[in-house]
Design an enzyme around this catalytic site. Structure first.
Site, PDB file in Angstrom:
ATOM      1  N   ASP A  11      18.019 -22.713  82.356  1.00  0.00           N
ATOM      2  CA  ASP A  11      17.976 -22.399  83.786  1.00  0.00           C
ATOM      3  C   ASP A  11      19.404 -22.263  84.306  1.00  0.00           C
ATOM      4  O   ASP A  11      20.225 -23.162  84.091  1.00  0.00           O
ATOM      5  CB  ASP A  11      17.269 -23.516  84.564  1.00  0.00           C
ATOM      6  CG  ASP A  11      15.762 -23.494  84.354  1.00  0.00           C
ATOM      7  OD1 ASP A  11      15.277 -22.601  83.622  1.00  0.00           O
ATOM      8  OD2 ASP A  11      15.065 -24.377  84.889  1.00  0.00           O
ATOM      9  N   ASP A 130       2.758 -17.192  84.646  1.00  0.00           N
ATOM     10  CA  ASP A 130       2.548 -18.621  84.864  1.00  0.00           C
ATOM     11  C   ASP A 130       1.053 -18.846  84.999  1.00  0.00           C
ATOM     12  O   ASP A 130       0.420 -18.298  85.907  1.00  0.00           O
ATOM     13  CB  ASP A 130       3.251 -19.071  86.151  1.00  0.00           C
ATOM     14  CG  ASP A 130       4.772 -19.014  86.017  1.00  0.00           C
ATOM     15  OD1 ASP A 130       5.270 -19.090  84.874  1.00  0.00           O
ATOM     16  OD2 ASP A 130       5.450 -18.887  87.050  1.00  0.00           O
TER      17      ASP A 130
END
Lengths: 253, 198
Positions: A11, A130
């Site tokens: 990230d 997702d």
């Protein structure tokens, strides 16, 4: 034989790796360039960068980061996060990224998948999905897991394939962070449904989880973050374990 | 000096980064002017065959590359660049290639998932200079759905993906790699350094 790929996910916020890699004795654990280089030398087959920058100059920041990573990293990598247009895709690929991943925007505007594939080739368009279970059915969620689209994962992966996606990055939000194993059952359904590679994400906690997601789930690649970043699983050890348990992996790093 | 052909359909940044690491000098060409001044060329590429050939024809690079190859100087095609070296392709209808190696480009025939994405191992036949010091079984990074169909005498290495796929091809001074040496860590680095030293 094609090898099952192991992919650490980093990230990146404002050009810095969030919750840096804290086991490789890096001088600067927040430096994406240093992290990428070390992972590529430690047996990672590919890397994914997820840009979580919220500021308005996010595009410039991530492009600069990609350029620097590309100078020292000679394995493929994918960049995702906030990609909304063909222009965004082009900028990221030109900075040296091999692929882009599109998530929410792919659901809102399917033509972005098709146009991206037509312009740059299917191989660089990864659709990130997702998934969360709603009454036992796997639904596609967008906006960082906040909104249920009502679309089932099985329908959406087929649609992505038809639109020209080169790969699917499937994250199970039910499994993510639990270290209880990938969602092998969902993976098996999805890998039977489409003929493009599936990257499994969410739940990898032990070395055996990676083996079953490949063998039972049929995943082409396995993605994880914290188990790698915190040194809980060493990538080369993992690959040796997978090889011993019948999964073909790349060992000659 | 290496000339890199920019066919305007892919990023060449990864390739130039690897060449920098190898301390190799290069110039990027998007038109044929002065191309005969370099001593070797690399033709990279990802994307679709017809679009790439269209761009090369429009810019005049198609004829320039053919002429360059005929002069006997080394040429290396990478991925789609390798496919462009052949006579023709069946991707999106039939389109003509550079015709530097006899053969055609066809879709991979397999029940396995496509594109063929990831690390796969090379089965190497001895004798090709750009594969010197590369181990038989070396893993390199592939991304493609089409493959070359050509005489075995032009094939220096294959990989197995449901069927045997030509991974390295060559004819005289013209070489092609179906995989991405610039994304294949140490083996890719050795292959590119071999090409530079030809």
């Amino acid at each position: 034989m094609l090898k099952t790929r192991i992919i650490p996910c980093l990230d990146v916020d404002n050009g810095r790796v969030v919750k840096g890699i804290n086991f490789l004795n890096l001088v600067d654990a927040g430096d994406p360039v240093e992290c990428a280089k070390r992972y590529s030398e430690s047996g990672a087959d590919e890397l994914v960068f997820l840009d979580i920058t919220a500021s308005s100059n996010r595009r410039e920041t991530i492009v600069e980061t990609i350029r620097k990573v590309s100078e020292v990293t000679f394995i493929p990598f994918t960049v995702g996060g906030g990609i909304r247009s063909i222009n965004d895709i082009e900028k990221i690929l030109q900075a040296g990224s091999d692929k882009v991943s599109i998530n929410t925007q792919a659901v809102l505007n399917k033509s972005l998948i098709t146009e991206g594939a037509n312009n740059f080739g299917s191989q660089c368009i990864v659709v990130a999905i997702d998934s969360k279970k709603v009454n036992g059915i796997d639904h596609v969620f967008i906006y960082g897991g906040r909104e249920d689209t009502g679309i089932t994962v099985l329908d959406w992966v087929k649609e992505c394939e038809n639109c020209g996606a080169g790969e699917i990055l499937l994250t199970s939000w039910d499994k993510d962070g639990t270290k209880s194993g990938f969602d092998d059952e969902l993976l098996a359904k999805v890998t039977k449904k489409v003929k493009i590679p599936i990257i499994a994400s969410g739940g990898g906690g032990t070395m055996n989880h990676f083996v079953t997601a490949a063998l039972h789930g049929g995943a082409s690649a396995l993605l994880a973050a914290s188990v790698f970043h915190f040194g809980e699983i060493d990538i080369l050890e993992l690959k040796k374990y997978m090889a011993k348990n019948g999964v073909q992996v790349r060992l000659d790093i | 000096m290496i000339g890199i052909i920019d066919s305007k359909i892919c990023n060449i940044y990864s390739l130039t980064n690897m060449l920098k690491k190898l301390n190799a000098d290069f110039i990027i060409f998007d038109n044929p002017e002065n191309i005969q001044s370099v001593d070797r060329i690399i033709l990279p590429g990802v994307g679709a065959f017809p679009k790439a050939m269209e761009n090369l024809s429009k810019s005049g690079l198609k004829d320039a590359i053919i002429q360059f190859a005929r002069s006997g100087k080394p040429v290396l095609g990478i991925c789609l660049g390798m496919q462009l070296l052949f006579d023709k392709s069946t991707e999106f209808g039939i389109s003509e290639g550079l015709g530097l190696i006899p053969g055609e480009i066809i879709k991979i025939k397999t029940d396995l998932v496509l594109p063929h994405i990831g690390w796969n191992d090379l089965s190497i036949k001895p004798g090709c200079k750009i594969l010197e010091r590369v181990d038989n079984g070396a893993d390199v990074y592939f991304v493609h759905s089409y493959r070359a169909e050509t005489d075995t005498k032009y094939i220096a290495a294959t990989t197995n993906y449901g069927e045997l796929i030509p991974a390295v091809v060559y004819k005289d001074n013209v070489y092609g790699a179906q995989f991405h040496p610039e994304k294949s860590m140490k083996w890719g680095e050795i292959i590119l350094s071999n090409f530079i030293k030809l």
